[in-house]
Design a protein around this motif. Structure first.
Motif, PDB file in Angstrom:
ATOM      1  N   PRO A  16     -52.907   3.081  78.340  1.00 38.48           N
ATOM      2  CA  PRO A  16     -52.148   4.327  78.249  1.00 38.48           C
ATOM      3  C   PRO A  16     -51.553   4.747  79.588  1.00 38.48           C
ATOM      4  O   PRO A  16     -52.138   4.513  80.649  1.00 38.48           O
ATOM      5  CB  PRO A  16     -53.195   5.343  77.770  1.00 38.48           C
ATOM      6  CG  PRO A  16     -54.228   4.517  77.078  1.00 38.48           C
ATOM      7  CD  PRO A  16     -54.282   3.227  77.844  1.00 38.48           C
ATOM      8  N   CYS A  17     -50.392   5.362  79.520  1.00 34.15           N
ATOM      9  CA  CYS A  17     -49.725   5.886  80.711  1.00 34.15           C
ATOM     10  C   CYS A  17     -50.205   7.312  80.988  1.00 34.15           C
ATOM     11  O   CYS A  17     -50.482   8.078  80.062  1.00 34.15           O
ATOM     12  CB  CYS A  17     -48.211   5.891  80.518  1.00 34.15           C
ATOM     13  SG  CYS A  17     -47.516   4.242  80.285  1.00 34.15           S
ATOM     14  N   VAL A  18     -50.286   7.630  82.265  1.00 31.90           N
ATOM     15  CA  VAL A  18     -50.740   8.953  82.702  1.00 31.90           C
ATOM     16  C   VAL A  18     -49.589   9.638  83.430  1.00 31.90           C
ATOM     17  O   VAL A  18     -48.946   9.020  84.284  1.00 31.90           O
ATOM     18  CB  VAL A  18     -51.968   8.824  83.632  1.00 31.90           C
ATOM     19  CG1 VAL A  18     -52.387  10.188  84.154  1.00 31.90           C
ATOM     20  CG2 VAL A  18     -53.122   8.159  82.885  1.00 31.90           C
ATOM     21  N   PRO A  19     -49.284  10.909  83.115  1.00 29.95           N
ATOM     22  CA  PRO A  19     -48.193  11.610  83.794  1.00 29.95           C
ATOM     23  C   PRO A  19     -48.377  11.570  85.316  1.00 29.95           C
ATOM     24  O   PRO A  19     -49.510  11.647  85.788  1.00 29.95           O
ATOM     25  CB  PRO A  19     -48.307  13.051  83.269  1.00 29.95           C
ATOM     26  CG  PRO A  19     -49.094  12.939  81.998  1.00 29.95           C
ATOM     27  CD  PRO A  19     -50.007  11.777  82.179  1.00 29.95           C
ATOM     28  N   PRO A  20     -47.272  11.458  86.064  1.00 27.67           N
ATOM     29  CA  PRO A  20     -45.869  11.354  85.622  1.00 27.67           C
ATOM     30  C   PRO A  20     -45.360   9.919  85.572  1.00 27.67           C
ATOM     31  O   PRO A  20     -44.198   9.659  85.866  1.00 27.67           O
ATOM     32  CB  PRO A  20     -45.149  12.158  86.709  1.00 27.67           C
ATOM     33  CG  PRO A  20     -45.944  11.889  87.957  1.00 27.67           C
ATOM     34  CD  PRO A  20     -47.377  11.721  87.515  1.00 27.67           C
ATOM     35  N   GLN A  21     -46.200   8.976  85.201  1.00 28.62           N
ATOM     36  CA  GLN A  21     -45.782   7.579  85.053  1.00 28.62           C
ATOM     37  C   GLN A  21     -45.681   7.255  83.563  1.00 28.62           C
ATOM     38  O   GLN A  21     -46.694   7.106  82.883  1.00 28.62           O
ATOM     39  CB  GLN A  21     -46.789   6.648  85.711  1.00 28.62           C
ATOM     40  CG  GLN A  21     -46.967   6.870  87.205  1.00 28.62           C
ATOM     41  CD  GLN A  21     -48.059   5.972  87.772  1.00 28.62           C
ATOM     42  OE1 GLN A  21     -48.272   4.856  87.316  1.00 28.62           O
ATOM     43  NE2 GLN A  21     -48.759   6.475  88.769  1.00 28.62           N
ATOM     44  N   ALA A  22     -44.464   7.143  83.067  1.00 30.23           N
ATOM     45  CA  ALA A  22     -44.265   6.869  81.648  1.00 30.23           C
ATOM     46  C   ALA A  22     -44.315   5.380  81.331  1.00 30.23           C
ATOM     47  O   ALA A  22     -44.265   4.995  80.162  1.00 30.23           O
ATOM     48  CB  ALA A  22     -42.931   7.447  81.181  1.00 30.23           C
ATOM     49  N   PRO A  44     -54.829  16.368  72.050  1.00 31.25           N
ATOM     50  CA  PRO A  44     -55.236  15.250  71.188  1.00 31.25           C
ATOM     51  C   PRO A  44     -54.435  13.978  71.419  1.00 31.25           C
ATOM     52  O   PRO A  44     -54.576  13.023  70.661  1.00 31.25           O
ATOM     53  CB  PRO A  44     -54.937  15.804  69.806  1.00 31.25           C
ATOM     54  CG  PRO A  44     -53.664  16.588  70.034  1.00 31.25           C
ATOM     55  CD  PRO A  44     -53.804  17.208  71.412  1.00 31.25           C
ATOM     56  N   TRP A  45     -53.605  13.932  72.505  1.00 30.08           N
ATOM     57  CA  TRP A  45     -52.653  12.830  72.598  1.00 30.08           C
ATOM     58  C   TRP A  45     -53.012  11.772  73.625  1.00 30.08           C
ATOM     59  O   TRP A  45     -52.406  10.705  73.639  1.00 30.08           O
ATOM     60  CB  TRP A  45     -51.250  13.372  72.907  1.00 30.08           C
ATOM     61  CG  TRP A  45     -51.189  14.273  74.124  1.00 30.08           C
ATOM     62  CD1 TRP A  45     -51.341  15.628  74.132  1.00 30.08           C
ATOM     63  CD2 TRP A  45     -50.963  13.892  75.472  1.00 30.08           C
ATOM     64  NE1 TRP A  45     -51.229  16.124  75.406  1.00 30.08           N
ATOM     65  CE2 TRP A  45     -50.994  15.079  76.253  1.00 30.08           C
ATOM     66  CE3 TRP A  45     -50.739  12.674  76.119  1.00 30.08           C
ATOM     67  CZ2 TRP A  45     -50.809  15.078  77.629  1.00 30.08           C
ATOM     68  CZ3 TRP A  45     -50.562  12.674  77.489  1.00 30.08           C
ATOM     69  CH2 TRP A  45     -50.592  13.860  78.230  1.00 30.08           C
ATOM     70  N   SER A  46     -53.964  12.029  74.500  1.00 33.99           N
ATOM     71  CA  SER A  46     -54.283  11.028  75.520  1.00 33.99           C
ATOM     72  C   SER A  46     -55.770  10.964  75.774  1.00 33.99           C
ATOM     73  O   SER A  46     -56.346  11.883  76.365  1.00 33.99           O
ATOM     74  CB  SER A  46     -53.557  11.340  76.837  1.00 33.99           C
ATOM     75  OG  SER A  46     -53.945  10.419  77.835  1.00 33.99           O
ATOM     76  N   PHE A  81     -45.280  13.677  77.049  1.00 33.67           N
ATOM     77  CA  PHE A  81     -46.200  12.545  77.008  1.00 33.67           C
ATOM     78  C   PHE A  81     -47.071  12.579  75.744  1.00 33.67           C
ATOM     79  O   PHE A  81     -48.123  11.953  75.702  1.00 33.67           O
ATOM     80  CB  PHE A  81     -47.099  12.537  78.247  1.00 33.67           C
ATOM     81  CG  PHE A  81     -46.456  11.917  79.451  1.00 33.67           C
ATOM     82  CD1 PHE A  81     -46.849  10.668  79.898  1.00 33.67           C
ATOM     83  CD2 PHE A  81     -45.445  12.565  80.139  1.00 33.67           C
ATOM     84  CE1 PHE A  81     -46.258  10.083  81.008  1.00 33.67           C
ATOM     85  CE2 PHE A  81     -44.843  11.998  81.248  1.00 33.67           C
ATOM     86  CZ  PHE A  81     -45.252  10.748  81.684  1.00 33.67           C
ATOM     87  N   GLU A  82     -46.627  13.285  74.712  1.00 37.04           N
ATOM     88  CA  GLU A  82     -47.475  13.503  73.554  1.00 37.04           C
ATOM     89  C   GLU A  82     -47.238  12.517  72.412  1.00 37.04           C
ATOM     90  O   GLU A  82     -47.603  12.789  71.269  1.00 37.04           O
ATOM     91  CB  GLU A  82     -47.319  14.950  73.077  1.00 37.04           C
ATOM     92  CG  GLU A  82     -47.745  15.949  74.137  1.00 37.04           C
ATOM     93  CD  GLU A  82     -47.834  17.375  73.630  1.00 37.04           C
ATOM     94  OE1 GLU A  82     -47.811  17.552  72.394  1.00 37.04           O
ATOM     95  OE2 GLU A  82     -47.932  18.295  74.453  1.00 37.04           O
ATOM     96  N   LYS A 121     -44.870   5.286  77.183  1.00 35.97           N
ATOM     97  CA  LYS A 121     -44.937   6.426  76.277  1.00 35.97           C
ATOM     98  C   LYS A 121     -43.548   6.650  75.679  1.00 35.97           C
ATOM     99  O   LYS A 121     -42.620   7.077  76.380  1.00 35.97           O
ATOM    100  CB  LYS A 121     -45.378   7.688  77.038  1.00 35.97           C
ATOM    101  CG  LYS A 121     -46.869   7.814  77.242  1.00 35.97           C
ATOM    102  CD  LYS A 121     -47.548   8.267  75.971  1.00 35.97           C
ATOM    103  CE  LYS A 121     -49.033   8.535  76.192  1.00 35.97           C
ATOM    104  NZ  LYS A 121     -49.694   8.954  74.954  1.00 35.97           N
ATOM    105  N   PRO A 122     -43.341   6.361  74.388  1.00 27.78           N
ATOM    106  CA  PRO A 122     -42.004   6.472  73.800  1.00 27.78           C
ATOM    107  C   PRO A 122     -41.390   7.860  73.906  1.00 27.78           C
ATOM    108  O   PRO A 122     -40.158   7.982  73.951  1.00 27.78           O
ATOM    109  CB  PRO A 122     -42.234   6.088  72.334  1.00 27.78           C
ATOM    110  CG  PRO A 122     -43.518   5.345  72.310  1.00 27.78           C
ATOM    111  CD  PRO A 122     -44.348   5.883  73.428  1.00 27.78           C
ATOM    112  N   SER A 123     -42.214   8.900  73.939  1.00 30.81           N
ATOM    113  CA  SER A 123     -41.670  10.251  74.034  1.00 30.81           C
ATOM    114  C   SER A 123     -41.146  10.561  75.429  1.00 30.81           C
ATOM    115  O   SER A 123     -40.342  11.479  75.604  1.00 30.81           O
ATOM    116  CB  SER A 123     -42.751  11.279  73.658  1.00 30.81           C
ATOM    117  OG  SER A 123     -43.905  11.110  74.463  1.00 30.81           O
TER     118      SER A 123
END
Length: 442
Positions: A389-395, A38-40, A217-218, A414-416
């Motif tokens: 929005p950022c997509v892993p692995p780019q924060a 539910p996070w991206s 990344f959540e 992504k603050p997390s």
């Protein structure tokens, strides 16, 4: 079918009736693969501050009217394709704060690919266009926004709309202009380039930047916005010509200078991805994604100046552009995207997380504000910003757009996975690199 927002997400969406279905294109699947509930939901949010006497009801009416020209705005995912409405309805309503939209998961299997919300401001409102990236790229969405504001002006002036012709949505393969033997030769070159890049990433992996090491990344989506007067960039023009450099070379060079301290090893080897619009130059209108890109290798050398990095960007990008790398890759990348199952693509992004690209920089400045200025007799767009929005692995990623008489650099993170204080320091280093260019360009 109907859809409703989450907490504070506005009133329920009016019911839609489906007219047709459309298959998923390769870039549709790539964007959907970046979605992870539910996070991206991989849904950029365009933030437009309107000042003046803003008639919210008129904005809603203009939105629903212009949506007739862009039926994909109301489309939802249906199996392996899109359910496209005969009479699209774009969700519209008030929210209390930006974060309600920025952090909301846009479930495109249940609700339209785009929603528009608004927040009250002193002396105006902020419009939040929340669109899944599968809907359209930056060029296409900016053109839609230009049509939207033209429609607002028509309604305010009681002018009959000039055109209600549907803006087509074309397949990625249609951007290829070569034919016959030349098409096959280009396709082979592109396949070789794509495969060589993948093999190279396995045999000799790139080193990580600090923005690539986070695993969580959540969290929500946040952005630090830096506004730079366009007059400052315009003042570079004569001086950059003496160096044979473009504004994009200089901005990318400043970015590499700012990113260098984030290298996780001395003289680390990294990559910068520059999205490229591969539409034909003439006669190609399409409300869709038509992107390829330049993958630029660079070394995090602390002794390199911003101007030195800009020269490197110019040389590396020029070599790939002369070889038509972004364009010849289209047939192979398109076929690979269409043939690879969506689940496999999603696993590659969210589970395997192989580091192919350290950082992405999308420069939308040359696109300006289509059909602008975005204003009517009673109001104007004072600021335009975007959260991507950022997509892993780019924060962290960077997008720059024109905002009035300024260039707005949007440092999305992504603050997390990346502390805000670290992104603030990146912005400070980028600002210092721009100062360095002011001095070194002569």
């Amino acid at each position: 079918m109907s859809a409703s927002g989450d907490e504070g997400g506005g009133p329920p969406v009016r019911r839609q009736h489906w007219e047709a279905t459309a298959p998923l294109d390769s870039l549709d699947k790539a964007c959907l693969a970046a979605t992870s509930p539910p996070w991206s939901s991989f849904a950029p949010t365009w933030k437009l501050d309107l000042r003046g006497d803003v008639d919210v009801a008129r904005l809603d009416a203009a939105l629903q009217q212009v949506a007739r020209r862009y039926p994909m705005l109301g489309a939802t995912l249906a199996g392996e394709g899109w359910a496209v409405p005969a009479a699209p309805v774009v969700p519209f309503g008030e929210v209390e704060r930006d974060e309600v939209v920025l952090d909301r998961f846009l479930d495109v299997a249940r609700e339209p690919l785009c929603e528009v919300r608004w927040v009250r401001l002193d002396g105006g409102v902020r419009l939040l266009f929340h669109q899944h990236h599968a809907l359209a790229d930056g060029r296409a969405f900016l053109e839609f926004l230009g049509d939207f504001f033209a429609t607002v002006r028509e309604l305010e002036s009681n002018v009959t709309p000039v055109s209600l012709a549907v803006v087509p949505r074309r397949r990625q393969r249609e951007v290829v202009e070569t034919q016959g033997l030349r098409w096959w030769l280009d396709a082979l070159r592109g396949a070789w380039a794509s495969l060589a890049e993948l093999v190279g990433a396995v045999v000799r992996p790139v080193d990580a930047l600090r923005c690539n090491v986070g695993q969580d990344f959540e969290s929500g989506n946040r952005t630090l916005h830096l506004e730079v007067p366009l007059a400052r960039l315009d003042a570079w023009k004569a001086r950059r010509h003496r160096h044979g450099l473009s504004t994009n070379d200089l901005l990318a060079g400043a970015l590499l200078r700012a990113l260098t301290p984030w290298s996780t090893r001395p003289l680390g080897r990294h990559t910068l991805f520059l999205p490229v619009d591969v539409r034909p130059r003439e006669g190609f209108r399409s409300f869709a994604n038509h992107l390829s890109g330049l993958q630029l290798g660079w070394t995090a050398d602390p002794s390199m100046t911003a101007l030195g990095f800009a020269r490197h960007v110019h040389e590396e990008a020029g070599r790939q552009t002369r070889a038509r790398r972004p364009w010849v890759r289209v047939p192979f990348d398109d076929a690979l995207g269409r043939l690879t199952p969506l689940g496999t693509l999603r696993q590659a992004i969210h589970e395997r997380r192989r580091l192919l690209t350290n950082f992405s920089f999308s420069n939308l400045l040359p696109l300006g504000t289509p059909r602008g200025p975005w204003a009517t007799g009673t109001m104007r767009v004072e600021r335009l910003r975007i959260t991507t929005p950022c997509v892993p692995p780019q924060a962290v990623n960077l997008t720059v757009v024109r905002s009035g008489e300024a260039a707005c650099f949007n440092f999305n993170f992504k603050p997390s996975a990346m502390a805000e204080v670290d992104v603030e320091r990146l912005v400070e280093r980028f600002t210092s690199a721009l100062d360095e260019l002011d001095r070194d360009l002569g």
